[in-house]
Design an enzyme around this catalytic site. Sequence first.
Site, PDB file in Angstrom:
ATOM      1  N   GLY A 228       0.770  -1.243   0.000  1.00  0.00           N
ATOM      2  CA  GLY A 228       0.000   0.000   0.000  1.00  0.00           C
ATOM      3  C   GLY A 228       0.793   1.280   0.000  1.00  0.00           C
ATOM      4  O   GLY A 228       0.224   2.356  -0.211  1.00  0.00           O
ATOM      5  N   GLU A 262       3.921  -6.866   2.126  1.00  0.00           N
ATOM      6  CA  GLU A 262       3.656  -7.204   0.716  1.00  0.00           C
ATOM      7  C   GLU A 262       3.721  -5.964  -0.174  1.00  0.00           C
ATOM      8  O   GLU A 262       2.755  -5.652  -0.872  1.00  0.00           O
ATOM      9  CB  GLU A 262       2.258  -7.817   0.585  1.00  0.00           C
ATOM     10  N   PRO A 263       4.816  -5.229  -0.177  1.00  0.00           N
ATOM     11  CA  PRO A 263       4.846  -4.036  -1.030  1.00  0.00           C
ATOM     12  C   PRO A 263       4.931  -4.414  -2.511  1.00  0.00           C
ATOM     13  O   PRO A 263       5.614  -5.376  -2.873  1.00  0.00           O
ATOM     14  CB  PRO A 263       6.142  -3.340  -0.589  1.00  0.00           C
ATOM     15  N   CYS A 331      -9.526   2.012 -30.855  1.00  0.00           N
ATOM     16  CA  CYS A 331     -10.843   2.574 -31.163  1.00  0.00           C
ATOM     17  C   CYS A 331     -11.682   2.645 -29.898  1.00  0.00           C
ATOM     18  O   CYS A 331     -12.630   1.876 -29.709  1.00  0.00           O
ATOM     19  CB  CYS A 331     -11.507   1.730 -32.243  1.00  0.00           C
ATOM     20  N   TYR A 360       2.208  -1.756 -12.116  1.00  0.00           N
ATOM     21  CA  TYR A 360       0.863  -1.928 -12.686  1.00  0.00           C
ATOM     22  C   TYR A 360       0.801  -1.373 -14.116  1.00  0.00           C
ATOM     23  O   TYR A 360      -0.190  -0.765 -14.508  1.00  0.00           O
ATOM     24  CB  TYR A 360      -0.201  -1.280 -11.778  1.00  0.00           C
TER      25      TYR A 360
HETATM   26  C1  LIG Z   1      -3.160  -8.481  -1.032  1.00  0.00           C
HETATM   27  C2  LIG Z   1      -2.299  -7.432  -1.598  1.00  0.00           C
HETATM   28  N1  LIG Z   1      -1.064  -7.280  -1.116  1.00  0.00           N
HETATM   29  C3  LIG Z   1      -0.221  -6.354  -1.615  1.00  0.00           C
HETATM   30  C4  LIG Z   1      -0.598  -5.521  -2.647  1.00  0.00           C
HETATM   31  C5  LIG Z   1       0.384  -4.528  -3.163  1.00  0.00           C
HETATM   32  O1  LIG Z   1      -0.030  -3.237  -2.991  1.00  0.00           O
HETATM   33  P1  LIG Z   1       0.916  -2.026  -3.368  1.00  0.00           P
HETATM   34  O2  LIG Z   1       1.352  -2.227  -4.764  1.00  0.00           O
HETATM   35  O3  LIG Z   1       0.089  -0.831  -3.191  1.00  0.00           O
HETATM   36  O4  LIG Z   1       2.069  -2.062  -2.408  1.00  0.00           O
HETATM   37  C6  LIG Z   1      -1.883  -5.633  -3.179  1.00  0.00           C
HETATM   38  C7  LIG Z   1      -2.322  -4.722  -4.235  1.00  0.00           C
HETATM   39  O5  LIG Z   1      -3.370  -4.168  -4.246  1.00  0.00           O
HETATM   40  C8  LIG Z   1      -2.752  -6.620  -2.652  1.00  0.00           C
HETATM   41  O6  LIG Z   1      -3.992  -6.780  -3.138  1.00  0.00           O
END
Ligand SMILES: Cc1ncc(COP(=O)(O)O)c(C=O)c1O
Length: 403
Positions: A228, A262-263, A331, A360
């Site tokens: 996040g 989990e970045p 298009c 992303y």
């Molecule tokens: C479960 C989970 N963990 C980690 C992330 C990674 O988030 P971010 O890229 O914002 O660090 C996401 C993305 O939305 C997610 O759904």
Amino acid sequence: MGEELDLERIALEVGTPCYVYSRAALLSNVRTLQEALHRIKPLVCFAVKANQNLAVLRLFADEGAGFDIVSGGELYRVLRCGADPAKVIYSGVGKTQEEIEMALAKGILMFNVESRQEIELIRSCARQLRKTATIALRVNPDIAVQSHPYMQTGTHHHKFGIDYEEIPAIAAYLRRQPEIRLRGIACHIGSQITSLQPFEKAFKRMAWMFRELCASGIQLETINLGGGLGVRYKDEKPVGAENYAQLLEKHICPLGARILLEPGRYLVRDAGLLMTRLLYTKTTRGKIFYIVDAGMNDLVRPTLYHAWHEIQPLRQVGGELLQVDVVGPLCETGDFLARNRQLPRLRPGALLAVMQAAAYGQVQSSNYNARRRAPEVMIQGNRYSLIRRRETYADLLFQETLG
Ligand SMILES: Cc1ncc(COP(=O)(O)O)c(C=O)c1O
């Protein structure tokens, strides 16, 4: 991006559109985060959804990272890059039986479980395979964040996680299930979060939950705070890894648990751009369009999230700035990379860099309008390697028959 290579050369040799990543910038991002967290020593599991290229995954694995995956395909990717399955966390609300079996067979670290029914499916898969499934309960802490609505995941309006009020009963139930080992709790409240406040609220709630469960006799070992961390695209003021680390130290470290993170976006953010070439310019009743060879199928963020990406001409051009829409060839009226942007007067053939595109970006690209997905290049110093080739027309038809 901290590399020396001439992007024009890449455009000539690889063609456009093309994603370009900097190895030095990727390394710097992962090391900056690890440095900020050095007292905490969490297991940093890169969220593969942000950038799934094997070379990128390999780089992070070599730096000691684990991975957060959300599909069998992502599991396949991380295993192919040589990652240790014991550092893989599996999140996501819709894991299928096939995916669960695959993850169990490969011996991943744990599942972040998101519903009661998923628990039952994991139990039955584990029983069949004669394995014990290690899980964390993904808590929905009911905490809102200020980011695009599609990037918010942490309130009861969202499909993610299990309502925090239900967690104690589920945890108690799991004590009696021999196929499941409940090891921890997890949460992820959203993406591109640029304020510390929601993180602090979530950390407090998670710490409280952890203590409650432990007090009721449930021995937890891990706490996962998800990803996040927001980054700067335009004028956002990201919270920064140091401040984030301080929050962890204040609220989570006293639990004495193993911390997992989990970045995604933070680790790749400024390490990549999408290079595109101007095909045509067109003026309609005073409105100027720059029509480029990259479109929403290559980078959907502007369309999907109204995201702002800086766009720079590769060659500096003087003179007046014009207000233009930078649009793609598809298009669709929603096919744009930027609207009402100030750019110099450019001629067809000019090269443009769409910045901050590593997170992303390519992962969300598609074959819409039968377009071949763009290649990916990794620069290292004064050389580059093609880490994904451009798709061919044959690739587009590969899975189809005439029936
Ligand atoms: C479960 C989970 N963990 C980690 C992330 C990674 O988030 P971010 O890229 O914002 O660090 C996401 C993305 O939305 C997610 O759904």
